[in-house]
Write a protein that holds these residues in place. Structure first.
Motif, short mmCIF file in Angstrom:
data_model
loop_
_atom_site.label_atom_id
_atom_site.label_comp_id
_atom_site.label_asym_id
_atom_site.label_seq_id
_atom_site.Cartn_x
_atom_site.Cartn_y
_atom_site.Cartn_z
N LEU A 147 -9.31 6.49 10.44
CA LEU A 147 -9.68 6.01 9.11
C LEU A 147 -10.49 4.74 9.19
O LEU A 147 -10.22 3.88 10.03
CB LEU A 147 -8.42 5.73 8.26
CG LEU A 147 -7.44 6.88 8.06
CD1 LEU A 147 -6.22 6.69 8.94
CD2 LEU A 147 -7.03 6.97 6.60
N TYR A 164 0.85 -1.17 0.00
CA TYR A 164 0.00 0.00 0.00
C TYR A 164 0.89 1.23 0.00
O TYR A 164 2.05 1.16 0.41
CB TYR A 164 -0.90 0.03 1.24
CG TYR A 164 -2.03 -0.96 1.17
CD1 TYR A 164 -1.80 -2.31 1.42
CD2 TYR A 164 -3.31 -0.57 0.81
CE1 TYR A 164 -2.82 -3.24 1.30
CE2 TYR A 164 -4.34 -1.49 0.70
CZ TYR A 164 -4.08 -2.82 0.94
OH TYR A 164 -5.09 -3.74 0.83
N TYR A 220 -7.66 -3.95 0.44
CA TYR A 220 -8.42 -3.12 1.36
C TYR A 220 -8.51 -1.70 0.81
O TYR A 220 -7.53 -1.15 0.33
CB TYR A 220 -7.74 -3.10 2.73
CG TYR A 220 -7.73 -4.45 3.44
CD1 TYR A 220 -6.77 -5.40 3.12
CD2 TYR A 220 -8.68 -4.76 4.42
CE1 TYR A 220 -6.76 -6.63 3.76
CE2 TYR A 220 -8.66 -5.98 5.06
CZ TYR A 220 -7.70 -6.92 4.72
OH TYR A 220 -7.69 -8.13 5.35
N TYR A 233 -9.00 2.45 11.99
CA TYR A 233 -7.59 2.65 12.29
C TYR A 233 -7.37 4.04 12.88
O TYR A 233 -8.14 4.96 12.64
CB TYR A 233 -6.75 2.55 11.00
CG TYR A 233 -6.68 1.18 10.39
CD1 TYR A 233 -7.69 0.71 9.56
CD2 TYR A 233 -5.58 0.34 10.62
CE1 TYR A 233 -7.63 -0.54 8.97
CE2 TYR A 233 -5.50 -0.92 10.03
CZ TYR A 233 -6.53 -1.35 9.21
OH TYR A 233 -6.45 -2.59 8.63
N GLY A 245 -5.63 8.79 2.79
CA GLY A 245 -5.63 7.45 3.34
C GLY A 245 -4.77 6.54 2.49
O GLY A 245 -4.46 6.85 1.34
N PRO A 246 -4.36 5.39 3.04
CA PRO A 246 -3.57 4.44 2.25
C PRO A 246 -4.30 3.99 0.99
O PRO A 246 -5.53 3.89 0.99
CB PRO A 246 -3.36 3.27 3.22
CG PRO A 246 -3.48 3.88 4.57
CD PRO A 246 -4.53 4.94 4.43
N GLU A 262 -12.51 -4.55 3.16
CA GLU A 262 -11.81 -5.45 2.26
C GLU A 262 -12.68 -5.71 1.06
O GLU A 262 -13.87 -6.00 1.20
CB GLU A 262 -11.47 -6.77 2.96
CG GLU A 262 -10.64 -7.70 2.07
CD GLU A 262 -10.41 -9.07 2.66
OE1 GLU A 262 -11.26 -9.53 3.45
OE2 GLU A 262 -9.39 -9.70 2.31
N PHE A 267 -13.20 -1.90 9.19
CA PHE A 267 -12.07 -1.76 10.10
C PHE A 267 -11.87 -0.29 10.42
O PHE A 267 -12.04 0.59 9.56
CB PHE A 267 -10.78 -2.29 9.43
CG PHE A 267 -10.89 -3.72 8.97
CD1 PHE A 267 -11.37 -4.01 7.71
CD2 PHE A 267 -10.50 -4.76 9.80
CE1 PHE A 267 -11.47 -5.32 7.27
CE2 PHE A 267 -10.59 -6.07 9.37
CZ PHE A 267 -11.08 -6.36 8.11
N PHE A 315 -9.51 2.31 1.76
CA PHE A 315 -9.55 3.20 2.92
C PHE A 315 -10.32 4.46 2.61
O PHE A 315 -10.31 4.96 1.47
CB PHE A 315 -8.13 3.59 3.34
CG PHE A 315 -7.36 2.47 3.99
CD1 PHE A 315 -6.76 1.50 3.22
CD2 PHE A 315 -7.24 2.40 5.37
CE1 PHE A 315 -6.06 0.45 3.81
CE2 PHE A 315 -6.53 1.37 5.97
CZ PHE A 315 -5.95 0.38 5.19
N GLY A 316 -10.99 4.98 3.64
CA GLY A 316 -11.56 6.30 3.53
C GLY A 316 -10.45 7.35 3.59
O GLY A 316 -9.30 7.03 3.86
N SER A 317 -10.83 8.59 3.36
CA SER A 317 -9.82 9.66 3.34
C SER A 317 -9.46 10.14 4.74
O SER A 317 -8.53 10.92 4.91
CB SER A 317 -10.32 10.84 2.50
OG SER A 317 -11.58 11.25 2.97
#
Lengths: 110, 113
Positions: B92, A36, B102, B35, A43-44, B96, B33, B104-106
């Motif tokens: 965040l 990633y 996966y 984070y 975000g990643p 998946e 998820f 991710f949101g911003s």
């Protein structure tokens, strides 16, 4: 998730290939190798993932060692927009989520 | 792959208050998820939220501090309770997506003063 080891930072020139190494000597047989990247203030972003065979997509290539204890992310022609932190992660997926290490800070020089 | 909308994008909050962060996905997903990314650090998994069951928290994170709701397959909230300046971080959410890894949101950039 197995622990991965990456260089803290790397520097490359624009329009040249970049090889980002990752060591994961304790990877389990069912863990995938994920890459990633995280651009500043974002975000990643998924780059690529693989299990045993080398993988290619529009963003990059992933070269996986035969013993799976290391891998290399290859950016074929770096641009300034590729400057980011790159994370190499071993994960079985599903409920495991992702365990992020410190990653490699890639700097691209014009 | 899935598209995640996260709100708010940023907030400045007083210590002792709570903030609820929303995460909306454009497709149904089994697990979501959450984070945390502290300033200058990497991401740390807080918890995994499965629809219809209680969230599973990672070591060092507790439900009283970070309650999570998962009312349906496209939505989740994370609340940061009784905030202190140490809670200042980016939060965040992630899902998946099969074959895409996966997404991710911003993120929500939280500053506690």
């Amino acid at each position: 998730d197995a622990k991965t080891t990456q260089p803290n930072s790397m520097e490359s020139n624009e329009e040249e290939p970049v090889h980002l190494p990752c060591n994961h000597s304790t990877i389990s047989g069912t863990d995938y190798i994920h890459w990633y990247r995280q651009l500043p203030s974002q975000g990643p972003e998924y780059v690529i993932h693989g299990l045993t065979s080398n993988v290619n997509n529009r963003m990059a290539s992933l070269a996986i060692a035969e013993d799976r204890k290391s891998s290399t992310l290859i950016l074929h022609r770096a641009t300034l927009r590729d400057a980011a932190v790159y994370y190499c992660i071993n994960s079985g997926g599903g409920a495991d989520g992702l365990t992020f290490g410190k990653g490699t800070h890639l700097i691209i020089q014009p | 792959s899935a598209v995640i909308s996260q709100k708010p994008s940023r907030d400045i909050c007083q210590r002792g208050t709570s903030l609820t962060i929303q995460c909306q996905v454009d497709s149904q997903v089994t697990m979501m998820f959450w984070y945390r990314q502290q300033p200058g650090q990497s991401l740390t998994l807080i918890a995994t939220a499965n629809q219809g069951s209680e969230a599973t928290y990672e070591s060092g994170f507790v439900i009283d501090k970070f309650p999570i709701s998962r009312p349906n397959l496209t939505f989740s909230t994370l609340t940061v309770s009784n905030m202190s300046p140490e809670d200042s971080s980016i939060y965040l959410c992630s899902v998946e997506v099969y074959s895409y890894g996966y997404t991710f949101g911003s993120g929500t950039r939280l500053t506690v003063v």
